[in-house]
Design a protein around this motif. Sequence first.
Motif, PDB file in Angstrom:
ATOM      1  N   ARG A 241      63.948 -10.403 -75.291  1.00  0.00           N
ATOM      2  CA  ARG A 241      65.024  -9.869 -74.445  1.00  0.00           C
ATOM      3  C   ARG A 241      65.968 -10.982 -73.992  1.00  0.00           C
ATOM      4  O   ARG A 241      67.197 -10.784 -73.924  1.00  0.00           O
ATOM      5  CB  ARG A 241      64.442  -9.131 -73.249  1.00  0.00           C
ATOM      6  N   LEU A 244      68.168 -11.684 -76.917  1.00  0.00           N
ATOM      7  CA  LEU A 244      69.137 -10.607 -77.108  1.00  0.00           C
ATOM      8  C   LEU A 244      70.253 -10.674 -76.071  1.00  0.00           C
ATOM      9  O   LEU A 244      71.412 -10.365 -76.373  1.00  0.00           O
ATOM     10  CB  LEU A 244      68.426  -9.253 -77.032  1.00  0.00           C
ATOM     11  N   ASP A 245      69.933 -11.077 -74.857  1.00  0.00           N
ATOM     12  CA  ASP A 245      70.976 -11.223 -73.841  1.00  0.00           C
ATOM     13  C   ASP A 245      72.002 -12.283 -74.238  1.00  0.00           C
ATOM     14  O   ASP A 245      73.192 -12.160 -73.930  1.00  0.00           O
ATOM     15  CB  ASP A 245      70.343 -11.604 -72.492  1.00  0.00           C
ATOM     16  N   GLY A 248      72.730 -10.979 -78.659  1.00  0.00           N
ATOM     17  CA  GLY A 248      72.523  -9.609 -79.131  1.00  0.00           C
ATOM     18  C   GLY A 248      73.715  -8.984 -79.812  1.00  0.00           C
ATOM     19  O   GLY A 248      73.568  -8.010 -80.560  1.00  0.00           O
ATOM     20  N   TYR A 255      68.283  -4.914 -81.156  1.00  0.00           N
ATOM     21  CA  TYR A 255      67.457  -4.325 -80.104  1.00  0.00           C
ATOM     22  C   TYR A 255      66.198  -3.670 -80.677  1.00  0.00           C
ATOM     23  O   TYR A 255      65.182  -3.573 -79.986  1.00  0.00           O
ATOM     24  CB  TYR A 255      68.272  -3.295 -79.314  1.00  0.00           C
ATOM     25  N   LEU A 408      63.904   2.776 -82.338  1.00  0.00           N
ATOM     26  CA  LEU A 408      63.129   2.089 -81.316  1.00  0.00           C
ATOM     27  C   LEU A 408      61.713   2.625 -81.215  1.00  0.00           C
ATOM     28  O   LEU A 408      60.796   1.925 -80.776  1.00  0.00           O
ATOM     29  CB  LEU A 408      63.840   2.207 -79.966  1.00  0.00           C
ATOM     30  N   ASP A 416      63.969   0.132 -70.995  1.00  0.00           N
ATOM     31  CA  ASP A 416      65.144   0.399 -71.828  1.00  0.00           C
ATOM     32  C   ASP A 416      66.250   1.075 -71.032  1.00  0.00           C
ATOM     33  O   ASP A 416      66.949   1.972 -71.529  1.00  0.00           O
ATOM     34  CB  ASP A 416      64.742   1.271 -73.018  1.00  0.00           C
ATOM     35  N   CYS A 419      69.945   1.585 -72.345  1.00  0.00           N
ATOM     36  CA  CYS A 419      70.236   2.533 -73.427  1.00  0.00           C
ATOM     37  C   CYS A 419      71.117   3.663 -72.890  1.00  0.00           C
ATOM     38  O   CYS A 419      71.142   3.941 -71.679  1.00  0.00           O
ATOM     39  CB  CYS A 419      68.948   3.108 -74.009  1.00  0.00           C
ATOM     40  N   VAL A 438      70.885   2.499 -78.412  1.00  0.00           N
ATOM     41  CA  VAL A 438      70.384   1.249 -77.833  1.00  0.00           C
ATOM     42  C   VAL A 438      71.543   0.279 -77.708  1.00  0.00           C
ATOM     43  O   VAL A 438      72.553   0.391 -78.408  1.00  0.00           O
ATOM     44  CB  VAL A 438      69.257   0.642 -78.700  1.00  0.00           C
ATOM     45  N   TRP A 440      73.962  -2.843 -78.156  1.00  0.00           N
ATOM     46  CA  TRP A 440      74.327  -3.793 -79.202  1.00  0.00           C
ATOM     47  C   TRP A 440      75.205  -4.842 -78.535  1.00  0.00           C
ATOM     48  O   TRP A 440      76.423  -4.706 -78.495  1.00  0.00           O
ATOM     49  CB  TRP A 440      75.033  -3.071 -80.334  1.00  0.00           C
ATOM     50  N   ASP A 448      69.983   5.396 -82.097  1.00  0.00           N
ATOM     51  CA  ASP A 448      68.527   5.317 -82.182  1.00  0.00           C
ATOM     52  C   ASP A 448      67.921   6.672 -82.498  1.00  0.00           C
ATOM     53  O   ASP A 448      67.107   6.804 -83.408  1.00  0.00           O
ATOM     54  CB  ASP A 448      67.972   4.780 -80.858  1.00  0.00           C
TER      55      ASP A 448
END
Length: 577
Positions: A241, A244-245, A248, A255, A408, A416, A419, A438, A440, A448
Amino acid sequence: MTTPQCRRAAAAASVWYLRAMALLNVLAVLSVPLRDRVQEHNEGEYFTPYLLTAGLVSAMLALCLAVAMRRRKRAAWIFNTVLTALTLAGMLLFLLVPDDDLGFRHHWINWASAALTALFLLALLVGRKEFTSKGDRSNPRTALATLVGGGALGTALGMALVQATGAGTGADFSDRLGYVVARFVTLDPSEKADRLLQVPGWVDATLNVTAAVVFLSVLYVAFRSPRGRVRLTEDDENRLRTLLDRHGERDSLGYFALRRDKAAVFSPSGKAAVTYRVVGGVCLASGDPVGDPEAWPGAIGAWLAEARRHAWVPAVMGASEEAGVIYARHGLNALELGDEAIVEVADFTLEGRAMRGVRQAHNRVRRAGYTVRVRRHEDIPEPEMARLVADADRWRDGATERGFSMALGRLGAPADGRCVMVECHDAHGELRALLSFVPWGGKGLSLDLMRRDRDGDNGLVEFMVIELLRRADDVGLARVSLNFAMFRSVFERGDRLGAGPVLRLWRATLGFFSRWWQIESLYRANAKYRPIWEPRFILYEKSSELLRIALAGGRAEGFVTTPRLPALFRRRTRVDS
């Protein structure tokens, strides 16, 4: 001290030796003169080379050992080394015995056979350090249980068939047992057994097939690769995570790396990771590595090392062209799998003749009184989310939750919250369809989940997608990734004027299979939005493994189901990365 090149050459030589033995055994099975000659040598004053007994079981053993040795499995090396050493010791015992009446030492072919076996043993010993792939800890115990249990059942079946159908005089219990065992190991029993027993051909065939099934089962459980971990740890998920932050926005599928049936391998710097799942011995990664592209090579190298350490077949599904280039530098080959449909909000419009069908579907559904609500998951009250999850499960097509590389695999989890849920209600306020996206990066969404009530009007999905694009400012949306269109270019180019016969045949074949797997319908559903098509690739090491990778991918995505194995063949151990 042997050099790495020498060790690799010795390991390769041992694999080719086993391949040659497998080929000779197959030829001996198919060729009556060769089978008779090998059987005469085995029963007379000659030795045949290691693993050559003119039997189907020996052919399968040599072939399976060659495959396991090519994958550098440690268990296969141990099995071969022990069996070869025992075989060579037996040969030397007969060759060096001083009693000339036995006759073995007087035939040069026996010395040549012993020398060939000794060379094979030497190659095994020299290449020892090359065989590092680990197996499952339960394999030896399970293989022994399979051999004892399967052998006992097969022998009991064979004895019953021989007793019921065999004709002849003077055959006692030991003769019948010897006949069954001989039929298990070779295609022809001994001359004495043939004189004492006359058995129908279908019984002999049954005994051969039974032995082959038992033996294949033993080989399968003896050399199968470990399963690997089946879910992310909490620490792995937190690290992913964080990546991804920061990065991402690079990959619309990023995700989905948070699926909890995947494991993660991080680069030495911790700035990138490859997530994967082991399916049928295939180490299946999906999408691009997560994190800083400069650290991707380190993550890919660590993932490949993990796969080789456990003799898994490495493969990647749905990689972008940028990641595909880096994977290719690590020895993987690329094959275009299809295209991802991406809609840029700023460029989307319903105007124009090309958008007429979508525009009409949207207007028809709107006039019927349908409405759409767009919310982040974190803004949906818990009881309401529970009802949405229940409706999504009720509308699911089949009992299997499909998806792996672009799904997912869960809905409504508290973690989540970013989302986005798109809900469609009819004129009476009843929920008729929903879409879940999700994140992006900061300004994108990736589809998803898509579920709808079968009793709802046609065009609900188009209506929801367009309403989401129109309300993009409500969720800070700049781009949306929709469904993946497999073999998109084939459908597009196959419909054009001047398409060649091969392309048209491929187009017709995919159209035929689309009756069951919705290949063409997904392409048509995406194409109506006039998206940007981004190619996605499958990465693999050897072309011979493509079928196995395709089956593993089908199983992971939920399109291919396999029967549940008996408890004897199931593994309970896991491998921690």
